[in-house]
Design an enzyme around this catalytic site. Structure first.
Site, PDB file in Angstrom:
ATOM      1  N   GLY A 114       0.837  -1.197   0.000  1.00 30.72           N
ATOM      2  CA  GLY A 114       0.000   0.000   0.000  1.00 30.72           C
ATOM      3  C   GLY A 114       0.867   1.239   0.000  1.00 30.72           C
ATOM      4  N   GLY A 165      -0.850   4.408   0.050  1.00 35.41           N
ATOM      5  CA  GLY A 165      -1.737   5.509   0.425  1.00 35.41           C
ATOM      6  C   GLY A 165      -1.136   6.269   1.590  1.00 35.41           C
ATOM      7  N   LEU A 166      -1.942   7.039   2.270  1.00 33.48           N
ATOM      8  CA  LEU A 166      -1.395   7.816   3.376  1.00 33.48           C
ATOM      9  C   LEU A 166      -0.688   6.921   4.369  1.00 33.48           C
ATOM     10  CD1 LEU A 166      -4.110  10.503   4.071  1.00 33.48           C
ATOM     11  CD2 LEU A 166      -1.910  10.743   2.950  1.00 33.48           C
ATOM     12  N   ALA A 167      -1.310   5.813   4.728  1.00 35.92           N
ATOM     13  CA  ALA A 167      -0.705   4.942   5.736  1.00 35.92           C
ATOM     14  C   ALA A 167       0.553   4.270   5.192  1.00 35.92           C
ATOM     15  CB  ALA A 167      -1.722   3.903   6.206  1.00 35.92           C
ATOM     16  N   GLY A 168       0.455   3.692   4.009  1.00 36.76           N
ATOM     17  CA  GLY A 168       1.575   2.931   3.458  1.00 36.76           C
ATOM     18  C   GLY A 168       2.752   3.810   3.080  1.00 36.76           C
ATOM     19  N   ARG A 185     -22.198  11.557  10.388  1.00 39.18           N
ATOM     20  CA  ARG A 185     -22.585  10.963   9.118  1.00 39.18           C
ATOM     21  C   ARG A 185     -23.675   9.924   9.221  1.00 39.18           C
ATOM     22  NH1 ARG A 185     -16.529  10.523   6.537  1.00 39.18           N
ATOM     23  NH2 ARG A 185     -16.388  12.763   6.208  1.00 39.18           N
ATOM     24  N   HIS A 225     -19.034   4.410   1.732  1.00 45.57           N
ATOM     25  CA  HIS A 225     -17.909   5.329   1.677  1.00 45.57           C
ATOM     26  C   HIS A 225     -16.662   4.831   2.396  1.00 45.57           C
ATOM     27  CE1 HIS A 225     -15.716   9.051   1.744  1.00 45.57           C
ATOM     28  NE2 HIS A 225     -15.798   9.181   3.042  1.00 45.57           N
ATOM     29  N   GLU A 230      -6.911   2.468   6.850  1.00 42.48           N
ATOM     30  CA  GLU A 230      -8.298   1.994   6.799  1.00 42.48           C
ATOM     31  C   GLU A 230      -8.371   0.468   6.869  1.00 42.48           C
ATOM     32  OE1 GLU A 230     -10.601   3.973   3.758  1.00 42.48           O
ATOM     33  OE2 GLU A 230     -12.302   2.617   4.016  1.00 42.48           O
TER      34      GLU A 230
HETATM   35  C1  LIG Z   1     -13.984  10.367  -1.893  1.00 42.28           C
HETATM   36  C2  LIG Z   1     -13.391  10.249  -0.531  1.00 42.28           C
HETATM   37  C3  LIG Z   1     -13.167  11.377   0.228  1.00 42.28           C
HETATM   38  C4  LIG Z   1     -12.612  11.286   1.509  1.00 42.28           C
HETATM   39  N1  LIG Z   1     -12.400  12.423   2.227  1.00 42.28           N
HETATM   40  C5  LIG Z   1     -11.818  12.331   3.455  1.00 42.28           C
HETATM   41  C6  LIG Z   1     -11.540  13.500   4.209  1.00 42.28           C
HETATM   42  O1  LIG Z   1     -11.809  14.622   3.798  1.00 42.28           O
HETATM   43  N2  LIG Z   1     -10.956  13.363   5.419  1.00 42.28           N
HETATM   44  C7  LIG Z   1     -10.628  12.134   5.912  1.00 42.28           C
HETATM   45  O2  LIG Z   1     -10.082  12.074   7.005  1.00 42.28           O
HETATM   46  N3  LIG Z   1     -10.870  11.015   5.213  1.00 42.28           N
HETATM   47  C8  LIG Z   1     -11.459  11.080   3.998  1.00 42.28           C
HETATM   48  N4  LIG Z   1     -11.708   9.927   3.291  1.00 42.28           N
HETATM   49  C9  LIG Z   1     -11.239   8.637   3.806  1.00 42.28           C
HETATM   50  C10 LIG Z   1      -9.741   8.485   3.557  1.00 42.28           C
HETATM   51  O3  LIG Z   1      -9.407   9.059   2.329  1.00 42.28           O
HETATM   52  C11 LIG Z   1      -9.288   7.039   3.521  1.00 42.28           C
HETATM   53  O4  LIG Z   1      -9.820   6.340   4.584  1.00 42.28           O
HETATM   54  C12 LIG Z   1      -7.773   6.968   3.617  1.00 42.28           C
HETATM   55  O5  LIG Z   1      -7.179   7.798   2.663  1.00 42.28           O
HETATM   56  C13 LIG Z   1      -7.284   5.555   3.455  1.00 42.28           C
HETATM   57  O6  LIG Z   1      -5.879   5.557   3.395  1.00 42.28           O
HETATM   58  P1  LIG Z   1      -5.058   4.219   3.373  1.00 42.28           P
HETATM   59  O7  LIG Z   1      -3.639   4.599   3.302  1.00 42.28           O
HETATM   60  O8  LIG Z   1      -5.495   3.370   4.506  1.00 42.28           O
HETATM   61  O9  LIG Z   1      -5.526   3.460   2.060  1.00 42.28           O
HETATM   62  P2  LIG Z   1      -5.528   3.874   0.498  1.00 42.28           P
HETATM   63  O10 LIG Z   1      -5.193   5.274   0.278  1.00 42.28           O
HETATM   64  O11 LIG Z   1      -6.792   3.339  -0.049  1.00 42.28           O
HETATM   65  O12 LIG Z   1      -4.333   3.072  -0.101  1.00 42.28           O
HETATM   66  C14 LIG Z   1      -4.367   1.700  -0.306  1.00 42.28           C
HETATM   67  C15 LIG Z   1      -3.086   1.285  -0.960  1.00 42.28           C
HETATM   68  O13 LIG Z   1      -3.016  -0.127  -0.973  1.00 42.28           O
HETATM   69  C16 LIG Z   1      -2.725  -0.594  -2.261  1.00 42.28           C
HETATM   70  N5  LIG Z   1      -3.383  -1.889  -2.410  1.00 42.28           N
HETATM   71  C17 LIG Z   1      -4.661  -2.214  -2.124  1.00 42.28           C
HETATM   72  N6  LIG Z   1      -4.868  -3.512  -2.373  1.00 42.28           N
HETATM   73  C18 LIG Z   1      -3.714  -4.015  -2.830  1.00 42.28           C
HETATM   74  C19 LIG Z   1      -3.303  -5.299  -3.256  1.00 42.28           C
HETATM   75  N7  LIG Z   1      -4.135  -6.349  -3.238  1.00 42.28           N
HETATM   76  N8  LIG Z   1      -2.032  -5.447  -3.691  1.00 42.28           N
HETATM   77  C20 LIG Z   1      -1.177  -4.389  -3.708  1.00 42.28           C
HETATM   78  N9  LIG Z   1      -1.506  -3.172  -3.290  1.00 42.28           N
HETATM   79  C21 LIG Z   1      -2.766  -2.982  -2.869  1.00 42.28           C
HETATM   80  C22 LIG Z   1      -3.233   0.456  -3.196  1.00 42.28           C
HETATM   81  O14 LIG Z   1      -2.519   0.390  -4.412  1.00 42.28           O
HETATM   82  C23 LIG Z   1      -2.925   1.722  -2.408  1.00 42.28           C
HETATM   83  O15 LIG Z   1      -1.597   2.102  -2.636  1.00 42.28           O
HETATM   84  C24 LIG Z   1     -12.276  10.014   2.019  1.00 42.28           C
HETATM   85  C25 LIG Z   1     -12.509   8.883   1.258  1.00 42.28           C
HETATM   86  C26 LIG Z   1     -13.087   8.983   0.002  1.00 42.28           C
HETATM   87  C27 LIG Z   1     -13.394   7.742  -0.734  1.00 42.28           C
END
Ligand SMILES: Cc1cc2nc3c(=O)[nH]c(=O)nc-3n(C[C@H](O)[C@H](O)[C@H](O)COP(=O)(O)OP(=O)(O)OC[C@H]3O[C@@H](n4cnc5c(N)ncnc54)[C@H](O)[C@@H]3O)c2cc1C
Ligand code: FES
Lengths: 263, 638
Positions: B40, B42-45, B330, B401, B425
């Site tokens: 991952g 995303g923000l966490a990864g 929400r 969502h 997440e």
């Molecule tokens: C439209 C929208 C608006 C939002 N607005 C807000 C906001 O204003 N404020 C707020 O706090 N939160 C908001 N959220 C929630 C927030 O954006 C997410 O919960 C958060 O960004 C998740 O981050 P993450 O790093 O956990 O995962 P993600 O950013 O989803 O990253 C997941 C990563 O894992 C990788 N991955 C997934 N599956 C696999 C796999 N099988 N193999 C290899 N790689 C994989 C992907 O490529 C990606 O790099 C919003 C969400 C949405 C949908």
């Protein structure tokens, strides 16, 4: 703009099995397309039909489908992301087309973005440019209080304008020379406009430009097609800003003193 | 299975400090001998991979997109919370902690949430240092706005693109480490299996999405930061590729899955237009700062909104929740919209919509001020609907969502599998039964920048660098063989229906039976429908092409296969939790005025499910939740 609810369209789509194979255009019918659909949803419908007929669907990059991830990347009737200004392909809606239209769909064309399949290209060159210098070195934990560094609203807003780039590559696809100047300058500008970005300002621009040159991007000859094609309206002013910094960086360049000796 | 939360002793506000004082450290010279896998970006990864590489570990990072910068975090619009109290309006770490626990309807762990509130302030500092262009006031200082469920202004934002800017900050830090050779990035790689050696997480199996090659990657610790699973509903605000595969594989290898039924339905999304719909677009919660939600008082009122006089409108959130009004959390706002539409008051062609009206704010603040704050959202709305929200109220409707449920983790963010950490997440997280706006970004970055680098180090300090299998190990070979067999099985079906067809049908079942409101009868119905549809999937699926090429249908089918199994677990979990809390509304459990009725006597716990094997019912374990610092109150926003 169409006032019809349903459109019958013909698509001329670039098909290419992989990077090694030669591609070519294929023609498909797209009947009964609702004007409420997005362009990618229209392709979904065509693909569902292709799959059920046992054919390979058209491969295209997409993810967020709301104009922010920068994944979608296709040239529609000769324009990156299609006819509507400041709109990515995923946000383009079929109401922008007319019944009976024939639509040509191709991948980004640039030596630095080789085709991987159909409309999908490899844009890793952009990542390598950022890795070369498109950052501020601020290791986790080293930061001071956020408000100890005021930034004038004007500069913060200009930095945000530049930072809005989604890295889709439309600028490269639109440029007759396939130059990456708009992409690179947007990052250079954003960081140069902020006080945090000052210490690395000139090293950054030099390193990023060097990497850009090492990839197979062309040179900028001020056509301005990039700004016109950019779905986020990134301005060519960024290129002027970068050129100034680059000039200054070249004039003040001193090879780094070799390390060691301390202590 | 034992669910040990490993919360440090001591008073709440000292726990994290104590943890850091007591934890084991890896010698700086040894760090480069450890490899960490981060799935991952995303923000966490991205934040975890960059921070751990900065510390000196060798990191392998994976994402399914063509670039780590496109992770779904990029789409977050509204903002990120932090207890900076820059506005002198009474905010504090404790208040952010309290709001988050209360917002989650008292179904989260106190200690984790307090740590989150503590590090929230460091996140903003870190992001500003990276050059994240947060909104500022004329004096040059940072601006804030309010989000639902809070009465202070603690949300930092970068126009309507906060997620994009935070992610680009983390991505640039990640790219810096890639440039320095400390992180090896594997884009377009899909994680398909987790590798365990003697019960400990030691690696993953991926599919190269361009060539189809199946590869193993080994490490001393594995971190999953793979995001949420809202696309189990097919239509959601998530990106098309968001999936459950990574955490589902881990679940099937023994990681407990916590509170799978806790899903968030966001109240303000653009309504559905037809069957072709592939995703739903969110209109940020921040709009509720200045927009007023209403429906006509008369059912079936077809007049254009601007022709409906003031006294014939029901501003139902302001009426029902006078103290929070349009900023009610929400879950409450979503249910209220559903109720209005169920009562025939819905607007738009489908009747599934309510108005979000800016006319009053435009009058009060002027067009320009509204444009400054929300310009890009208004533009996005107009692009999709062809209507101008400056002139006519937006139409909005709830959509799937966010998923509060996820893999169970202890205070270290480690799952029930040793060496397997879960962040962002993807874990069952700090949001209890309902996440407040602007706190997912906070949690993702807290986990990645400030928690995992410590807790993963603490774990590695007890692992020898030599404890690293080779690809020849039988467990590695077996994991690869499983992946290959599954892909062959999918390709060999050669039926008649597409992955999208099955995904859409599954989504309909989930939305109807396990969506905004749930009851025993309909959950039981879903538990009959899902296995039936799944059987059809495995006998009538059609995937064109082969496994050893770029094949998007195959990618999709593999994800849908996992969604089927997850969907069943979600319904099971929803069925067993016979109370209403947060986003989980059981119709049997409501107050006389229709609000969610918690049952603290029987359900004040985390439900963590343990896989038992194909066709067997998983076992439901319980982690009791103890509240020592907040009073278990009935959540009221009236
Ligand atoms: C439209 C929208 C608006 C939002 N607005 C807000 C906001 O204003 N404020 C707020 O706090 N939160 C908001 N959220 C929630 C927030 O954006 C997410 O919960 C958060 O960004 C998740 O981050 P993450 O790093 O956990 O995962 P993600 O950013 O989803 O990253 C997941 C990563 O894992 C990788 N991955 C997934 N599956 C696999 C796999 N099988 N193999 C290899 N790689 C994989 C992907 O490529 C990606 O790099 C919003 C969400 C949405 C949908
Ligand atoms: S799919 Fe994300 S920008 Fe088009």
């Amino acid at each position: 703009m169409s006032s019809e609810k349903n459109l019958n369209l013909k698509l001329n789509v670039w098909r290419q099995k992989n990077a090694q194979s030669e591609g070519g255009f294929e023609t498909y019918e797209a009947p009964g397309i609702s004007t409420e659909m997005s362009f990618l949803e229209m392709l979904d419908v065509v693909n569902e039909d292709l799959i059920t007929k046992g054919a390979d669907p058209i491969a295209f990059d997409h993810d967020c489908r709301e104009g922010i991830c920068g994944a979608c990347s296709m040239v529609i009737d000769g324009r990156p992301h299609g006819p509507k200004e400041r709109t990515t392909a995923c946000q383009l809606h079929m109401r922008s087309f007319n019944d009976g239209d024939t639509i040509a769909i191709e991948p980004w064309r640039a030596a630095a973005f080789p085709v991987q399949r159909d409309l999908i290209v490899d844009r890793a060159a952009f990542d390598r440019i950022i890795a070369a210098g498109g950052f501020i070195s601020a290791p986790t934990g080293s930061a001071q209080d956020a408000n100890s560094l005021p930034v004038s609203k004007q500069n913060a807003d200009l930095a945000m304008d530049a930072a809005a780039c989604i890295g889709c590559g439309a600028c490269v696809a639109a440029c007759p020379n396939a130059s990456a100047m708009l992409f690179v300058s947007a990052k250079v500008s954003q960081l140069a406009l902020l006080p945090q970005g000052q210490p690395e300002r000139y090293i950054r621009v030099r390193d990023m430009v060097a990497q850009m040159d090492a990839e197979e991007f062309g040179t900028c000859t001020n056509h301005g097609e990039c700004e016109a094609a950019c779905p986020k309206g990134i301005s060519v002013e960024n290129i002027a800003r970068m050129n100034r910094d680059y000039l200054k960086a070249s004039l003040t360049y001193r090879p780094e003193a070799t390390g060691g000796g301390a202590g | 299975m034992e669910l040990k939360s490993n919360i440090p002793e001591g008073p709440l506000e000292k726990k994290w400090e104590k943890y850091r004082n007591d934890m084991k450290l890896v010698n700086p010279a040894n760090k480069r001998k450890y490899k960490i896998i981060v799935v991952g970006s995303g923000l966490a990864g991205a934040s975890a991979a960059a921070s751990m590489a900065e510390l000196g570990y060798e990191v392998d990072c994976f994402c399914y997109q063509d670039s780590p910068r496109r992770a779904h975090s990029i789409a977050a619009q509204g903002g990120i919370n932090a207890a900076k109290n820059y506005h002198n309006d009474g905010d504090s770490v404790f208040r952010l902690f309290y709001d988050t626990v209360k917002g989650g309807d008292f179904r989260a762990r106190e200690a984790n949430v307090h740590r989150l509130a503590e590090v929230s302030v460091n996140i903003i500092d870190q992001c500003v240092a990276q050059g994240v262009p947060f909104a500022r006031e004329y004096g040059g200082l940072l601006d804030n706005r309010s989000f639902g469920g809070a009465q202070v202004s603690r949300t930092f934002y970068a126009r309507g693109q906060t997620g994009q800017q935070l992610l680009l900050g983390a991505y640039q830090a990640l790219e810096r480490q890639i440039g320095l050779g400390k992180v090896k990035m594997h884009s377009r790689h899909d994680m398909q299996e987790l590798i365990l050696v003697d019960g400990v997480a030691k690696g993953i199996v991926t599919r190269d999405m361009v060539t189809g090659a199946i590869e193993s990657h080994l490490a001393h610790a594995v971190c999953l930061a793979t995001g949420g699973y809202a696309p189990v509903f097919y239509l959601s605000t998530n990106a098309m590729g968001c999936n459950t595969t990574a955490i589902w594989r881990a679940y099937k290898k023994g990681a407990a899955f916590a509170n799978p039924c806790f899903t968030q339905i966001h109240p303000t999304c653009i309504p559905i237009t037809g069957d072709h719909q592939s995703k739903l677009t969110l209109m940020s919660e921040s709009l509720r700062n200045d927009g007023r939600i209403w429906v006509p008082k008369k059912p079936g009122d077809k007049r254009p909104p601007n022709d409906i006089p003031e006294d014939e409108r029901d501003y139902y959130l302001e009426r029902k929740y006078p103290s929070f009004g349009n900023l009610a959390p929400r879950d409450i706002a979503s249910r209220a919209a559903k109720e209005a539409c169920d009562n025939g008051l819905g607007v738009g062609e489908t009747g599934l919509g309510v108005y979000l009206d800016f006319a009053d704010s435009i009058k009060r603040l002027g067009m320009h001020a509204i444009e400054e704050k929300y310009g890009n959202l208004f533009e996005m709305y107009e692009r999709i609907t062809d209507e101008n929200p400056y002139k006519t109220p937006m139409r909005i409707y709830p959509a799937a969502h966010y998923t509060m449920g996820g893999l169970w983790v202890d205070y270290n963010l480690m799952s029930t599998i040793p060496g397997l950490f879960v962040m962002g997440e993807a874990n069952f997280s700090d949001h209890g039964a309902n996440r407040l706006g602007a706190s997912a970004l906070m949690q993702g970055l807290a986990d990645g920048y400030f928690v995992a680098p410590y807790t993963v180090g603490n774990y590695l300090a007890g692992v020898k660098p030599s404890e690293h299998p080779t690809t020849a190990h039988a467990a590695v070979q077996a994991a690869e063989a499983t992946v290959k067999a599954r892909i062959e099985k999918l390709l060999a079906i050669k039926g008649k229906r597409t992955p999208t067809h099955f995904h859409r049908e599954l989504g309909k079942i989930m939305w109807e039976h396990c969506g905004m409101a749930r009851n025993e009868e309909s959950l039981k119905k879903a538990l009959e429908l899902i296995p039936k549809l799944r059987e059809e999937f495995w006998s009538d699926l059609l995937i064109p092409g082969a496994g050893d090429e770029l094949n998007q249908s195959l990618e999709h089918a593999a994800r849908v296969g996992d969604f089927f199994e997850l969907a069943e677990l979600m319904c099971l979990d929803a069925l067993e939790r016979r109370e209403s809390c947060g986003g989980h509304f059981r119709e049997e459990s409501q107050t006389p005025d229709g609000e969610a009725q918690r049952d603290d006597a029987n359900f004040c716990h985390v439900a963590a499910w343990e896989y038992q094997g194909e066709g067997k019912t998983p076992v439901r374990h319980i982690e009791p939740l103890v509240f020592e610092n907040v009073h278990l109150a009935t959540r009221s926003y009236k």
